[in-house]
Design a protein around this motif. Structure first.
Motif: not given
Ligand code: ADP
Ligand code: ASP
Ligand code: MG
Length: 422
Positions: A6-11, A176-189, A212-214
């Motif tokens: 398991h990997k857990y990110g900063g958030t 494991y991260t703060d989004v629930d998967g890889v999205y078509t683009t960054d859901p924040r944008i 894509s920094k996910v």
């Molecule tokens: P962690 O601290 O868990 O490593 P990151 O901030 O490094 O988390 O990566 C998760 C973030 O990546 C998300 O909050 C999201 O804003 C961003 N992101 C960029 N592109 C995508 C994408 N295509 N799908 C999902 N998240 C993305």
């Protein structure tokens, strides 16, 4: 009984409350009979805080000696995380042991702040797993051949986790991260972005390398090289959801191109604000100029991305390329002092207010007109394209940074990425 990383990110590690939640989740997996290795990042904001402190004391550009110290400093964030997580797991009644990178050891080269993992000694970890312990290993860091602490580049805990999973031949690596998967683009944008149930390894590699920094790109490279089953999922679901449900959530990185993949021509849009453009103006147009300009840049260990050479006029041409913004000042200096005088070029110009937007999809291989649709969409928005680069499964453009969000949203719409898949 599987071996799971398991990997857990900063958030996900952002507070003692969140860390307790991580411990409860890991304990659930352990009690279900799995052998568990956990790789956490520093608590959110901590790496930035540490690097900020360093900058207060040494604001000018770093020497090789100071880069060594910077890595030793930045690596402490993850050491706090592993200690806290081990304590939280012990409080759940589990046996847990934490290790810093050097204790494992995770051996890297000596490229401070962007070190590459060369080898992982898994003996100690295996012995602990055999003894029924949960093993917690720092993300982001390693040790070089002469015993110096190194770090793997921002977002590097993903790479630590996948590399540990590869070394241990783990059954699965869950990011494991703060989004629930890889999205078509960054859901924040783009709030309309859709989660992808699966994404091919090749597409993930392009998305990661295009910004894509996910997932950090090197983690995807490792997963491809060692065929590590990799899934991106949320740490914000209730910790006690059933494991089989959790195992199906998020986004699976797949290694086979299945038929479903045929449907989407473009699977995702990535963007990157970390680059800057430099242009050498008025270069005498003769064989060898690309080498004479880029050779010294490569020798200085500066990565070059998009490159463009203009048609020549009166025997002179302009040559532009992009580099990471961290290398921008160094690149300008190098070109001005070493390249312009020897080449007899006129001058060097630079621009940091650029961004790169990329469309990615393995469907692009078998469809024509994808790039032209991208260019048309941008022109309809009045966005000027400064540079273009393509590969089999991606097209990237460099544009003015102020149009980034507009471009990403327009392209997301133009390629129907907000529509549910048929
Ligand atoms: P962690 O601290 O868990 O490593 P990151 O901030 O490094 O988390 O990566 C998760 C973030 O990546 C998300 O909050 C999201 O804003 C961003 N992101 C960029 N592109 C995508 C994408 N295509 N799908 C999902 N998240 C993305
Ligand atoms: N803590 C490191 C960073 O902020 C590594 C990571 O989070 O993956 O870049
Ligand atoms: Mg990350």
């Amino acid at each position: 009984m599987a071996l799971i990383v398991h990997k857990y990110g900063g958030t996900s590690m952002g507070s003692t409350e969140r860390i307790r939640n991580v411990a409860l989740r890991v304990a659930k997996w352990h009690r279900a009979g799995h052998r568990m290795v956990v790789v956490p990042s520093a608590m959110s904001g901590e790496t930035n805080r540490l690097l900020g402190l360093a900058k207060e004391l040494q604001p000018s550009s770093m020497t090789p000696e100071s880069l060594r110290e910077l890595d030793a400093l930045a690596a402490t964030g993850e050491q706090v995380s592993v200690g806290l997580l081990a304590l939280a797991l012990q409080a759940q009644g589990l046996q847990a042991v934490s290790y810093a990178g050097w204790q494992v050891a995770i051996e890297t080269d000596s490229a401070y702040s962007k070190a590459r993992i060369m080898r992982i000694d898994d003996a100690r970890v295996r012995a602990d797993l055999d003894a029924g312990k949960v093993v917690i290993i720092t993300g982001f860091q390693g040790i070089d051949g002469t015993g110096n602490v190194t770090t793997l580049g921002r977002g590097g805990s993903d790479t630590s986790a996948v590399a540990v999973a590869a070394a241990l031949k783990a059954d699965e690596c869950l990011i494991y991260t703060d989004v629930d998967g890889v999205y078509t683009t960054d859901p924040r944008i783009v709030p309309e972005a859709r989660r992808l149930a699966t994404v091919s390894f090749e597409e993930m590699l392009e998305m990661a390398s295009m910004g894509s920094k996910v997932l950090q790109i090197r983690s995807v490279e490792f997963a491809g090289k060692y065929r590590v089953p990799l899934r991106v999922l949320s740490s914000f679901t209730p910790w006690d959801i059933p494991i089989d449900e959790e195992s199906r959530s998020g986004t699976l990185i797949t290694f086979e191109e299945d038929e479903k993949m045929e449907q989407a021509v473009v699977s995702g849009i990535a963007f990157n604000r970390d680059e800057a453009k430099v242009s050498v103006i008025g270069v005498p147009d003769k064989p060898g100029i690309a080498y004479q300009i880029l050779g010294p840049v490569a020798d200085a260990n500066i990565d070059v991305d998009v490159i463009i050479q203009n048609v020549s006029h009166d025997g002179r041409t302009d040559f532009s390329f992009t580099v990471n913004r961290n290398d921008y000042a160094r690149t300008l200096e190098l070109l001005r002092t070493r390249v312009v005088p020897t080449l007899g070029a006129n001058e060097v110009l630079g621009d940091t207010r650029i961004c790169k937007v990329s469309i990615v999809g393995i469907g692009m291989r078998s469809h024509v007109g994808v790039a032209s649709k991208m260019f048309r969409t941008l022109s309809e928005e009045g966005i000027n394209i400064q540079m273009i680069s393509t590969s089999e499964i991606k097209t990237s453009v460099v544009i003015d940074e102020k149009y980034m969000e507009l471009a990403v949203r327009a392209l997301h719409r133009a390629f129907d990425l907000d529509q549910p898949v048929a």
